[in-house]
Design an enzyme around this catalytic site. Structure first.
Site, PDB file in Angstrom:
ATOM      1  N   HIS A 145       1.167  -1.042  -0.601  1.00  0.00           N
ATOM      2  CA  HIS A 145       0.295   0.356   0.336  1.00  0.00           C
ATOM      3  C   HIS A 145       0.534   1.135  -0.076  1.00  0.00           C
ATOM      4  O   HIS A 145       1.807   1.132   1.035  1.00  0.00           O
ATOM      5  CB  HIS A 145      -1.131   0.139   1.341  1.00  0.00           C
ATOM      6  CG  HIS A 145      -0.212  -0.086   2.521  1.00  0.00           C
ATOM      7  ND1 HIS A 145       0.141   1.352   2.928  1.00  0.00           N
ATOM      8  CD2 HIS A 145      -0.211  -0.555   3.535  1.00  0.00           C
ATOM      9  CE1 HIS A 145       0.623   0.614   4.462  1.00  0.00           C
ATOM     10  NE2 HIS A 145       0.487  -0.599   4.549  1.00  0.00           N
ATOM     11  N   GLU A 188      -4.513   1.798   2.571  1.00  0.00           N
ATOM     12  CA  GLU A 188      -4.675   0.761   3.096  1.00  0.00           C
ATOM     13  C   GLU A 188      -4.691   0.632   4.787  1.00  0.00           C
ATOM     14  O   GLU A 188      -5.947  -0.083   5.167  1.00  0.00           O
ATOM     15  CB  GLU A 188      -3.718  -0.099   2.598  1.00  0.00           C
ATOM     16  CG  GLU A 188      -3.672  -1.606   3.228  1.00  0.00           C
ATOM     17  CD  GLU A 188      -3.427  -1.914   5.128  1.00  0.00           C
ATOM     18  OE1 GLU A 188      -2.926  -2.690   5.587  1.00  0.00           O
ATOM     19  OE2 GLU A 188      -2.596  -0.666   5.846  1.00  0.00           O
ATOM     20  N   ASP A 196      -0.381   4.145   1.283  1.00  0.00           N
ATOM     21  CA  ASP A 196      -0.450   5.157   2.260  1.00  0.00           C
ATOM     22  C   ASP A 196       0.318   5.023   3.079  1.00  0.00           C
ATOM     23  O   ASP A 196       0.821   3.861   3.435  1.00  0.00           O
ATOM     24  CB  ASP A 196      -1.822   5.429   2.148  1.00  0.00           C
ATOM     25  CG  ASP A 196      -2.799   4.322   3.129  1.00  0.00           C
ATOM     26  OD1 ASP A 196      -2.098   3.077   2.222  1.00  0.00           O
ATOM     27  OD2 ASP A 196      -3.877   3.886   3.239  1.00  0.00           O
ATOM     28  N   HIS A 245       3.669   3.344  11.968  1.00  0.00           N
ATOM     29  CA  HIS A 245       2.738   4.084  12.940  1.00  0.00           C
ATOM     30  C   HIS A 245       3.064   4.577  14.170  1.00  0.00           C
ATOM     31  O   HIS A 245       2.187   5.622  14.785  1.00  0.00           O
ATOM     32  CB  HIS A 245       0.947   3.574  13.416  1.00  0.00           C
ATOM     33  CG  HIS A 245       0.087   2.670  12.414  1.00  0.00           C
ATOM     34  ND1 HIS A 245      -0.643   1.725  12.227  1.00  0.00           N
ATOM     35  CD2 HIS A 245       0.530   1.829  11.167  1.00  0.00           C
ATOM     36  CE1 HIS A 245      -1.002   1.268  11.087  1.00  0.00           C
ATOM     37  NE2 HIS A 245      -0.178   1.325  10.522  1.00  0.00           N
TER      38      HIS A 245
END
Ligand code: ZN
Length: 392
Positions: free
Chosen positions: A74, A138, A76, A360
């Site tokens: 992904h 995603e 993003d 993250h």
């Protein structure tokens, strides 16, 4: 540093410089990837969103035949707002043997490695295609892959295997939980805080809703499959955000709850969703509407990502394990696009550089060692009999 690793590092730096937070466009990064793959001789197709703001990329090297493998990632990344980074998250920084930047492990490192090797793949006498699937959104519910999978089916593109390069420390993963995300909006009736009985307090109803949700946790724990290999072994629920009201002395007119569930098995998501719908229809709404006919509770499905089911036979898992010299495969508690590809009839494994522990987070990084293991695995893949032999 060997040439492929050096190229991957410099291409990763470029990819990190595109701030492809899910809420923003990924078009510049997609254009860059498309150009690079086209230069390597790949047939590239873009699938745009209706507003043109984002696009999926699907590219193919080798013959136009069924089978072969998809390398999927992904484009993003999650936001950096409110995170304490030591340096600009979109300017890759190297310290010791680590590359820091948003998306380095989740999951631009894998995308960079796969793309840099495209010219190597193109040199091989491929009898089966190598595909690249780079998606958008995603992180907000696999929206890109959800759009891409049916588009591929429509075109009769039928790969037989897929590698999803999410960060697994290059461990071979054969299963993961699903991930369902919801936003629930409560509309009450505002009023003065001195007369709570004259209004409908949306914040209080949000709390009742959350309390009911928490009560389902026990039931989900009891339902954990005996042989579950997940940690924890049951379906989990997490309330991620509650927001509502304006001030101490005002009855809250609006409230919002964001929560997620990670099902370990078929049936758990239905159980939770129907239980919560019952609570809304039978208890909460009638109480709210007794005061205000306009009161409402609306549930928005942000994304419902299917799990990756552990299969006895899984050619992708076996292939990647043999390329890495790994014995056995694991399961992980986080969701990926893998289940969507599995539903399309492919065998799927999740395996990519970097650790989910860094994903993250501020100061996200991938190590050079991880990138280099990934490059080795992919290079061996390009020379694998699974792609070079005529026989299946
Ligand atoms: Zn990811």
């Amino acid at each position: 540093m060997n040439q492929h690793l050096a190229e991957t590092v410099s291409f990763l730096e470029r990819l990190v410089s595109y701030p492809t937070v899910s809420s923003d466009s990924n078009r510049l990064m997609i254009a860059d990837l498309a150009a690079r793959l086209e230069d390597a001789g790949a047939r590239v197709e873009l699938f745009e969103t209706p507003d043109g703001k984002k696009a999926n990329l699907f590219a193919t090297l080798g013959p136009d035949v069924p089978g072969g493998i998809v390398l999927s990632g992904h484009t993003d990344v999650v936001p950096v707002a409110d995170q304490d980074w030591s340096s600009d998250p979109f300017k890759m920084r190297r310290a010791d043997q680590r590359l820091f930047g948003r998306g380095t492990c989740d999951m631009k490192g894998f995308i960079a490695a796969a793309t840099v090797l495209a010219p190597e793949f193109a040199k091989q006498p491929l009898r089966r295609p190598i595909h690249f699937a780079f998606t958008y959104d995603e992180e907000v519910g696999c929206l890109g892959a959800r759009a891409l999978v049916p588009a591929l089916q429509e075109r009769g593109i039928r790969p037989s295997m897929a590698i999803i390069g999410e960060p697994t420390d290059m461990r071979v993963i054969e299963g993961h939980k699903g991930c369902c995300e919801y936003t629930v909006n409560f509309t009450g009736l505002e009023g003065h805080g001195s007369s709570p009985h004259r209004g409908v307090n949306a914040a209080e109803y949000a709390v009742r809703y959350v309390t009911e949700l928490m009560q389902l946790r026990g039931e989900l724990m009891m339902r954990a499959p005996q042989n579950s290999r997940f940690e924890p072994p049951w379906t989990t629920i997490n309330v991620g955000r509650i927001n509502g009201g304006v001030a101490h002395n005002v009855i809250a007119g609006k409230a919002e709850v964001e929560w997620e569930m990670r099902p370990v098995q078929d049936g758990d998501a239905d159980l939770v969703n129907s239980a919560m719908q019952n609570v809304i229809d039978r208890d909460l709404l009638p109480m709210m509407r007794a005061i205000s006919a306009d009161a409402d509770i609306v549930t928005h499905v942000v994304g419902e990502v299917v799990g990756l089911e552990v299969m006895e036979e899984n050619a992708a898992r076996d292939l990647v394990a043999s390329l890495l010299g790994a014995n056995g495969a694991d399961v992980v508690p986080f969701g990926t696009e893998a289940g969507l590809f599995q539903q399309m009839g492919m065998s799927v494994t999740v395996c990519g550089p970097g650790s989910i522990d860094q994903a993250h987070k501020p100061d996200e990084f991938v190590s050079l060692e991880q990138l280099s293991i990934c490059l080795d695995m992919l290079e061996r893949l390009g020379r694998s009999p699974a792609l070079l032999d005529v026989d299946d």
